[in-house]
Write a protein that holds these residues in place. Structure first.
Motif: not given
Length: 145
Positions: A52-63, A100-102, A104-111, A138-143
């Motif tokens: 996660i910390v190495e993936d620029e598509r999602i790392a910021f969501q976990f700061q 968080m406004n997650v 689809e791209t971020q959801f898929n990146a985490l997957a 969990l998709h509808p609860q996260i995105t």
């Protein structure tokens, strides 16, 4: 798009279209075993955190998260979802992901990163797909809604 990413998107779409509201508890223990029980799941989650910390598509969501608590909660959640003896004690997914406004791209990146972490830990493709099938609920609860 890689074949693996296409597979993730296809599985996500199929699960959402079919409702995927029921969990096959009969094979739950088998999935838990296939993931390496709690210790194996904890290793997968640890590897996922590094990814996660190495993936620029999602790392910021976990700061700014409490990494230890996140590791514990996600390990418990995957353990419970896979039919193991754990109980997820964290906040509801809708509450955690509010504002968080997650995307689809971020959801898929985490997957995608989860699949890679499972591959690195020797989890079979069958077990990976069974877990993804359960997690997609969990998709509808996260995105972003």
């Amino acid at each position: 798009m890689t074949l693996r990413m296409g597979t993730i998107i296809l599985l996500t779409t199929l699960a959402l279209l079919t409702g995927c509201a029921t969990r096959d508890t009969a094979s739950g223990d088998a999935l838990y075993q296939d993931l390496g029980e709690r210790a194996g799941i904890a290793n997968i989650v640890e590897d996922l955190l590094y990814r996660i910390v190495e993936d620029e598509r999602i790392a910021f969501q976990f700061q700014g998260i409490d990494v230890v608590q996140f590791h514990t909660n996600l390990t418990d959640q995957i353990c419970e979802i896979s039919g193991g003896p754990c109980t997820y004690g964290g906040r509801p997914m809708t509450e955690v992901h509010t504002d968080m406004n997650v995307t689809e791209t971020q959801f898929n990146a985490l997957a995608e990163q989860l699949v890679l972490a499972m591959e690195d830990n020797g989890v079979s493709t069958s077990a990976q797909n069974r877990l993804l099938d359960r997690l997609v609920e969990l998709h509808p609860q996260i995105t972003h809604r």
